[in-house]
Motif scaffolding. Structure first.
Motif, PDB file in Angstrom:
ATOM      1  N   TYR A   1      46.076 -27.786   1.989  1.00  0.00           N
ATOM      2  CA  TYR A   1      45.148 -27.121   3.185  1.00  0.00           C
ATOM      3  C   TYR A   1      45.087 -25.877   3.293  1.00  0.00           C
ATOM      4  O   TYR A   1      44.109 -25.401   3.699  1.00  0.00           O
TER       5      TYR A   1
ATOM      6  N   ALA B   1      38.746 -28.013   9.256  1.00  0.00           N
ATOM      7  CA  ALA B   1      39.259 -28.631  10.524  1.00  0.00           C
ATOM      8  C   ALA B   1      40.723 -28.860  10.349  1.00  0.00           C
ATOM      9  O   ALA B   1      41.673 -28.439  10.935  1.00  0.00           O
ATOM     10  N   TRP B   2      41.077 -29.616   9.239  1.00  0.00           N
ATOM     11  CA  TRP B   2      42.718 -29.844   8.974  1.00  0.00           C
ATOM     12  C   TRP B   2      43.050 -28.628   8.244  1.00  0.00           C
ATOM     13  O   TRP B   2      44.406 -28.570   8.686  1.00  0.00           O
ATOM     14  N   SER B   3      42.688 -27.698   7.745  1.00  0.00           N
ATOM     15  CA  SER B   3      43.079 -26.416   7.256  1.00  0.00           C
ATOM     16  C   SER B   3      43.429 -25.419   8.345  1.00  0.00           C
ATOM     17  O   SER B   3      44.828 -25.126   8.524  1.00  0.00           O
ATOM     18  N   LEU B   4      42.666 -25.329   9.463  1.00  0.00           N
ATOM     19  CA  LEU B   4      42.983 -24.779  10.303  1.00  0.00           C
ATOM     20  C   LEU B   4      43.948 -25.562  11.339  1.00  0.00           C
ATOM     21  O   LEU B   4      45.041 -24.674  11.787  1.00  0.00           O
ATOM     22  N   GLY B   5      43.862 -26.533  11.366  1.00  0.00           N
ATOM     23  CA  GLY B   5      45.072 -27.507  12.294  1.00  0.00           C
ATOM     24  C   GLY B   5      46.378 -27.141  11.741  1.00  0.00           C
ATOM     25  O   GLY B   5      47.208 -27.137  12.348  1.00  0.00           O
ATOM     26  N   PHE B   6      46.197 -27.342  10.287  1.00  0.00           N
ATOM     27  CA  PHE B   6      47.872 -27.264   9.839  1.00  0.00           C
ATOM     28  C   PHE B   6      48.418 -26.029   9.762  1.00  0.00           C
ATOM     29  O   PHE B   6      49.364 -25.707  10.255  1.00  0.00           O
TER      30      PHE B   6
ATOM     31  N   ALA C   1      47.636 -23.509  12.089  1.00  0.00           N
ATOM     32  CA  ALA C   1      47.916 -23.283  13.486  1.00  0.00           C
ATOM     33  C   ALA C   1      49.312 -23.953  13.867  1.00  0.00           C
ATOM     34  O   ALA C   1      50.028 -23.643  14.473  1.00  0.00           O
ATOM     35  N   GLY C   2      49.398 -25.277  13.368  1.00  0.00           N
ATOM     36  CA  GLY C   2      50.691 -26.014  13.602  1.00  0.00           C
ATOM     37  C   GLY C   2      51.767 -25.388  13.001  1.00  0.00           C
ATOM     38  O   GLY C   2      52.887 -25.284  13.691  1.00  0.00           O
TER      39      GLY C   2
END
Length: 255
Positions: A208, A226-231, A233-234
């Motif tokens: 990601y 969006a998955w890359s940013l979400g991971f 940030a998480g």
């Protein structure tokens, strides 16, 4: 007590000065290593490969090379920075100084992230000497560069507190992060993998990171941005929670 910017600046300046004292290891060695990657992968292998998603192979591997250096150097810089006060016995002085836990983390992580961002930009400039590059989303590229550097500098800070010896400092980057980066699409697209290996690759968190960073260059990635940013940030939030717990409990800070 208000924000102690003098304390943060003192830590930050000390860590940046340490990087200048080890300039060869901090900057020159990664640049030479990147050049060798381009000779081997971009020249010897890339000349025998077709374009990957309409992008020349030499250009395609640039985001992966930068991410490989970014992850390992962020962890290394931050972990060594906080480990040395433990090793030299000055941790007690640091903890008793009029600097809060947040300010201490800000100084160490800020310095480590700065060094990683500078290194990433230098590697990018080095890559431009070998292959043609385009950056379709330069703001997103810089955002990914900074966010990844900060996130993994915080992760390195945790490793530096956890480590009981120098061998443990290199354990995670060498035996976990580097293999995951090589298997995370740094030098290939996971779309090139047959099933079930493509599905297995989606469980690799580095996929990601590399995909989102590559999207900022070429407008395409193996997974949604969006998955890359979400991971990212998480994982940043998880590291923040872990560091807060460490300072609240004093885990391994005074050992």
């Amino acid at each position: 007590m208000g924000f102690n910017h003098h304390g943060v600046w003192a830590i930050y300046r000390f860590e940046m000065a340490r990087a200048l004292r080890t300039l060869w290891q901090s900057l020159v060695t990664p640049v030479i290593t990147t050049s060798l990657y381009f000779v081997v992968f971009g020249g010897a292998i890339g000349s025998r490969m077709h374009d990957v998603g309409g992008v020349g192979y030499g250009s395609f591997i640039v985001p992966g090379l930068i991410m490989l250096s970014l992850l390992t150097q962020s962890i290394s810089n931050a972990s060594i920075g906080i480990y040395f006060p433990k090793f030299t016995g000055t941790m007690f002085e640091l903890l008793s100084a009029p600097v809060s836990a947040f300010e201490m983390v800000l100084g160490y992580v800020g310095a480590a992230a700065t060094k990683s961002v500078v290194l990433g930009l230098i590697i990018l400039a080095t890559a431009a000497c070998f292959v043609p590059l385009r950056i379709e989303h330069p703001v997103a590229m810089l955002a990914f560069l900074v966010l990844t550097s900060v996130t993994f500098s915080m992760f390195g800070f945790i490793i530096g507190i956890w480590a009981k010896g120098f061998e443990q400092l290199s354990f995670v980057p060498a035996l976990l992060v580097t293999p995951l980066t090589f298997l995370g699409g740094a030098f290939y697209s996971i779309d090139m993998l047959p099933q079930p290996w493509r599905t297995v690759s989606l469980f690799n968190p580095v996929v990601y990171l590399v995909s989102g960073f590559r999207w900022s260059f070429f407008g395409r990635g193996d997974v949604s941005v969006a998955w890359s940013l979400g991971f990212t940030a998480g994982f940043l939030l998880l590291c923040f929670v872990a560091i807060a717990w460490i300072f609240r409990t004093g885990w391994r800070l005074k050992n």
